[in-house]
Write a protein that holds these residues in place. Structure first.
Motif, PDB file in Angstrom:
ATOM      1  N   ALA A  42       0.933  -1.255   0.109  1.00 28.53           N
ATOM      2  CA  ALA A  42       0.002  -0.016   0.010  1.00 28.53           C
ATOM      3  C   ALA A  42       0.724   1.149  -0.136  1.00 28.53           C
ATOM      4  CB  ALA A  42      -0.873   0.101   1.339  1.00 28.53           C
ATOM      5  N   TRP A  43       2.088   1.294   0.750  1.00 25.64           N
ATOM      6  CA  TRP A  43       2.721   2.420   0.755  1.00 25.64           C
ATOM      7  C   TRP A  43       3.628   2.801  -0.785  1.00 25.64           C
ATOM      8  CZ3 TRP A  43       3.530   6.366   3.672  1.00 25.64           C
ATOM      9  CH2 TRP A  43       4.644   7.133   3.587  1.00 25.64           C
ATOM     10  N   LEU A  44       4.030   1.592  -1.394  1.00 28.98           N
ATOM     11  CA  LEU A  44       4.465   1.621  -2.737  1.00 28.98           C
ATOM     12  C   LEU A  44       3.311   2.248  -3.526  1.00 28.98           C
ATOM     13  CD1 LEU A  44       6.869   1.143  -4.569  1.00 28.98           C
ATOM     14  CD2 LEU A  44       6.144  -1.114  -4.996  1.00 28.98           C
ATOM     15  N   MET A  45       2.055   1.814  -3.541  1.00 29.96           N
ATOM     16  CA  MET A  45       0.834   2.427  -4.301  1.00 29.96           C
ATOM     17  C   MET A  45       0.926   3.845  -4.284  1.00 29.96           C
ATOM     18  SD  MET A  45      -0.991   1.738  -6.835  1.00 29.96           S
ATOM     19  CE  MET A  45      -0.934  -0.165  -6.919  1.00 29.96           C
ATOM     20  N   TYR A  46       0.770   4.232  -2.696  1.00 30.24           N
ATOM     21  CA  TYR A  46       0.758   5.458  -2.373  1.00 30.24           C
ATOM     22  C   TYR A  46       2.007   6.395  -2.995  1.00 30.24           C
ATOM     23  CZ  TYR A  46       1.035   9.515   0.427  1.00 30.24           C
ATOM     24  OH  TYR A  46       0.852  11.093   1.056  1.00 30.24           O
ATOM     25  N   GLN A  47       2.969   6.080  -2.951  1.00 28.31           N
ATOM     26  CA  GLN A  47       4.087   6.556  -3.554  1.00 28.31           C
ATOM     27  C   GLN A  47       4.129   7.046  -4.856  1.00 28.31           C
ATOM     28  OE1 GLN A  47       6.829   8.218  -1.793  1.00 28.31           O
ATOM     29  NE2 GLN A  47       5.704   7.667   0.120  1.00 28.31           N
ATOM     30  N   ARG A  48       3.511   5.829  -5.724  1.00 29.70           N
ATOM     31  CA  ARG A  48       3.509   5.891  -7.251  1.00 29.70           C
ATOM     32  C   ARG A  48       2.245   6.981  -7.458  1.00 29.70           C
ATOM     33  NH1 ARG A  48       4.028  -0.615  -9.003  1.00 29.70           N
ATOM     34  NH2 ARG A  48       6.068  -0.989  -8.646  1.00 29.70           N
ATOM     35  N   GLN A  49       1.320   6.869  -6.857  1.00 27.83           N
ATOM     36  CA  GLN A  49       0.048   7.984  -7.155  1.00 27.83           C
ATOM     37  C   GLN A  49       0.535   9.297  -6.769  1.00 27.83           C
ATOM     38  OE1 GLN A  49      -3.128   6.634  -4.483  1.00 27.83           O
ATOM     39  NE2 GLN A  49      -3.658   5.098  -6.043  1.00 27.83           N
ATOM     40  N   LEU A  50       1.362   9.582  -5.701  1.00 34.04           N
ATOM     41  CA  LEU A  50       1.926  10.912  -5.357  1.00 34.04           C
ATOM     42  C   LEU A  50       3.043  11.260  -6.446  1.00 34.04           C
ATOM     43  CD1 LEU A  50       2.163  12.884  -3.240  1.00 34.04           C
ATOM     44  CD2 LEU A  50       4.093  11.753  -2.333  1.00 34.04           C
TER      45      LEU A  50
END
Length: 562
Positions: A42-50
């Motif tokens: 989830a943290w990796l997906m959040y960083q990609r969205q950011l």
């Protein structure tokens, strides 16, 4: 002060960071690494969205920056001040004058229809805080002078050139431009101003539909309606009471019939739209001088100067031959070439005209790529291009001399007069280029535009058809040669000169003018040029007496002109 209150005060002192994606699009932040409930996926997906949203924001900001620095954004007019009541009245007067004075033809009525539009532009410019500068006053005076050409001359071609030149000067006066992009593109600004002017005027009319605005314009409208009604009533009574007054009134007041309604309506709409475009341009002109052109890459001295020096040598050789022919006489040249005077002149004029045009293009490109790093570079540029300009002036003189020989052999025509005038103006442009090289190019664009307008004005005021007729009459008196068929196609401006011919050639030459005036009918004063008035007076005093058969025998219906 409580702890929470102190935190809020500290937060208020910190600068607010803009949210790159907006509150509605902010992705929920999962627990960071090291915190309870952390999910690496989830943290990796959040960083990609950011990162994706940050790239989106940068793309939007870059697009906004490009739009702010785009050419259209730079030249776009500023917000126009609200339209004044006087401007609306002047625009309406321009539309009414166009419908009344231009329905029967172009003459003094063109200038009368343009004056209200000029008044609207003046009021709009003053409302916007713009002040008249010397160049603006010069352009405005030139515009008025050019619009007077149709009032003086009957010939359509110089009048058309004068109207086009007047549009150019009006655009320069309204935009206040001083650089080449503005000189070339200023007339285009009228198109955008015409579209924006409609909304501008409509907003002004709606603002005056009630309240204080209505209190200001409604009494004026009532007074105008009452005044027009009084003029119609008492003017009709006086006209029916006295025939002389009725004749005077009929000559002064436009005669509008029901059948001319569609034409007059179109003229009214066109005149109103043009007046609105003029007023809107004066209130908020396009800023053409903000267009920036990148200078060309400076070349080395050798790379830049060698081709131009070779061209100078070629021009010098050609001019040496021209001077040898001039001082050695044409007879030797004609004997060796087997050409007549007229053939020799005709053979080279058009080539020399195009050579002058191409030289101007070469000078423009040479200035773009000229070396300009040191004072020596600038001296080299002035020497090489100055020599080329001087040699080109000799070419212009040679071309004019060749046309003079051709005219001596075959007479003057509209085409020959036009092209020699063009050649002389190109020579004037070369002189202006030389002056710009000596004192600077700051005023070159306006000087070239002004010289073009002045040439068109002189061309119209000198009356080309009158000059052609004068030349033909003089040639007939000296050599007994005349082309009656060509003279029959001239306008009424030629009547005073043709009236000096002996009969029956006089009548044959004036027959075409007589037929044109008959076909035009009795025009009102505002549609009659000075040339037409003089021709009618001449034909009224000395009517055409020759028959068609006599004129056919004299060649009036079959041109022998070369």
């Amino acid at each position: 002060m409580s702890e929470n209150a102190g935190d809020r005060a500290e937060q208020a002192r910190q600068p607010v960071q803009p949210n790159p994606w907006g509150p509605a699009q902010a992705p929920p932040a999962p627990p960071a690494p090291g915190l309870p409930g952390h999910d690496p996926a989830a943290w990796l997906m959040y960083q990609r969205q950011l990162q994706f949203q940050l790239r989106q924001r940068k793309a939007v900001e870059d697009a906004a920056a490009r739009a702010a620095n785009s050419m259209w954004h730079r030249i776009r007019p500023a917000e126009a001040a609200p339209v004044r009541t006087v401007t609306l009245v002047a625009v309406l007067a321009a539309g009414l004058a166009t419908a009344a004075f231009l329905g029967d033809g172009v003459g003094p009525g063109l200038l009368l229809a343009a004056l209200p539009a000029m008044a609207a532009a003046y009021v709009s410019a003053r409302a916007a805080g713009r002040k008249a500068r010397p160049w603006t006053l010069l352009w405005a005076a030139g515009c008025v002078a050019l619009l007077a050409v149709p009032a003086l001359r009957d010939s359509a071609w110089p009048s058309t050139l004068a109207v086009l030149a007047a549009v150019l000067l009006a655009a320069l006066a309204l935009h206040g431009t001083r650089r080449w992009p503005g000189v070339l593109l200023a007339p285009v600004g009228f198109l955008g101003s015409a579209v924006a002017g409609v909304g501008w005027a409509w907003a002004g009319i709606r603002a005056r539909g009630g309240g204080v605005g209505r209190e200001r314009w409604l009494p004026v409208a009532k007074a105008v309606v009452v005044g027009v009604a009084l003029l119609l009533v008492f003017g009709g009574l006086f006209a029916s009471a006295d025939a002389a007054f009725a004749d005077l009134l009929g000559g002064l007041v436009p005669d509008v019939s029901v059948g001319e309604g569609p034409l007059r309506t179109l003229l009214f709409l066109g005149g109103t739209l043009l007046a609105l475009a003029t007023a809107r341009t004066a209130a908020a002109p396009h800023r053409w001088d903000r267009i920036k052109s990148r200078p060309g890459k400076a070349r080395s001295r050798l790379e830049w100067s060698l081709p131009l020096i070779l061209l100078d040598l070629l021009f010098a050789g050609f001019n040496a031959v021209q001077l040898a022919v001039l001082f050695g006489g044409y007879d030797k040249v004609l004997e060796s070439t087997g050409l007549s005077h007229a053939e020799y002149a005709r053979q080279g004029f058009w080539q020399l005209l195009w050579a002058t045009v191409f030289v101007l293009a070469v000078i423009a490109l040479a200035l773009r790529w000229a070396p300009r790093g040191t004072p020596g570079d600038r001296r080299l540029v002035r020497a090489v291009l100055g020599t080329l300009c001087l040699l080109t002036l000799v070419v212009v003189a040679s071309a004019v001399r060749r046309m003079e020989l051709y005219v001596d052999a075959y007479g003057l025509t509209r085409l020959r007069l036009s092209v020699v005038t063009m050649e002389l103006w190109l020579g004037l442009v070369i002189v202006l280029l030389m002056a710009a090289g000596a004192v600077g190019r700051r005023r070159l664009a306006r000087a070239v535009a002004g010289s073009a307008a002045a040439a068109v004005l002189a061309f119209g005021l000198l009356s080309p058809d009158a000059l052609i007729a004068e030349n033909s009459v003089t040639r007939y008196q000296q050599e007994g040669k005349i082309d009656l068929a060509y003279l029959r196609g001239l306008s009424a401006d030629a009547a005073p000169a043709l009236d000096r011919l002996p009969e029956p050639r006089r009548s044959c030459a004036l027959m075409g003018i007589r037929d044109d005036l008959r076909q035009a009918g009795d025009l009102p004063w505002y549609a009659t040029s000075l040339g037409q008035y003089r021709a009618r007076e001449i034909l009224r005093a000395r009517p055409v007496t020759a028959s068609r058969s006599e004129c056919v025998g004299l060649g009036a219906y079959g041109s022998r002109h070369e």
